[in-house]
Design an enzyme around this catalytic site. Structure first.
Site, short mmCIF file in Angstrom:
data_model
loop_
_atom_site.label_atom_id
_atom_site.label_comp_id
_atom_site.label_asym_id
_atom_site.label_seq_id
_atom_site.Cartn_x
_atom_site.Cartn_y
_atom_site.Cartn_z
N ARG A 73 53.79 37.14 63.34
CA ARG A 73 52.98 36.39 64.30
C ARG A 73 53.65 35.07 64.70
NH1 ARG A 73 48.99 38.84 61.15
NH2 ARG A 73 48.91 37.12 59.64
N ASP A 90 55.05 51.14 53.22
CA ASP A 90 53.83 51.10 52.40
C ASP A 90 53.67 52.39 51.62
OD1 ASP A 90 53.13 48.55 53.15
OD2 ASP A 90 51.59 49.17 54.58
#
Length: 205
Positions: A73, A90
């Site tokens: 971000r 993940d």
């Protein structure tokens, strides 16, 4: 509960993320390093039965899963590649955690519980796959009792407490996780079917 805690954890990680960005470290590098650390710790500590030490090291690297998002971000809109890499790695980290537990349980003669750990691995992967496949078809699948953060917390907490000598907690955690994962798969299948049968075939991607 975990979604409510995420903003607080993000605020704590923001200074570290800002410092890494200033030094030219990208979020993809943090994602890869976090996964590498998780895999190494899970496959080194857990098969030896060093559950508490393994859990502490894995927990440290799991925070990279939040840190890379904070950094992404800061550097602009999240990239498609970054999202794909994060989701893929993940799965690798989760597989290492439950594989490490399964190996230790099998070596210590707890074969039934080793099978439950393997079921948690497979069911967790299926939970993620069902959602990804549904969203690939343009359907919503943001439902379920046990998403990845909940599965990770239950698995790590039960393993860590077991490493501290708490009796039966690992067995209880794995059985709970297996049941919750199976229920989540069922919830997502039902949710997707309800959407799919109400749409004409040509509306699906």
């Amino acid at each position: 509960m975990l979604k409510l805690l995420r903003p607080a954890v993000t605020r704590v990680l923001t200074p570290l993320g800002r410092a890494l960005v200033r030094r030219g470290v990208g979020p993809d590098a943090v994602t890869a390093a976090g996964t590498l650390g998780t895999v190494a710790a899970a496959l080194f500590f857990y098969p030896q039965g060093r559950l508490f030490a393994g859990t502490m090291v894995i927990t440290f690297f799991v925070f990279a899963d939040l840190l890379d998002g904070v950094m992404a971000r800061m550097t602009g809109p999240g990239s498609t590649w970054g999202a794909f890499l994060d989701s893929t790695l993940d799965r690798v980290g989760d597989a290492a955690i439950f594989s490490g537990l399964a190996v230790w349980l099998a070596l210590s003669g707890q074969r039934l519980l080793a099978g439950v750990a393997l079921f948690c691995l497979v069911a967790g992967t299926l939970v993620s796959y069902v959602k990804a496949r549904a969203e690939g078809l343009g359907l919503n699948c943001d439902v379920g009792l046990a998403e990845r953060p909940e599965r990770l917390v239950v698995g790590l907490v039960s393993a860590g407490l077991s490493g501290l000598g708490v009796p039966y907690v690992l067995a209880a955690g794995l059985w709970l996780l297996a049941a919750a994962s199976a229920v989540t798969v069922g919830q997502r299948l039902v949710h997707v079917r309800r959407q799919a049968v109400s749409l004409p075939p040509q509306t699906l991607r």
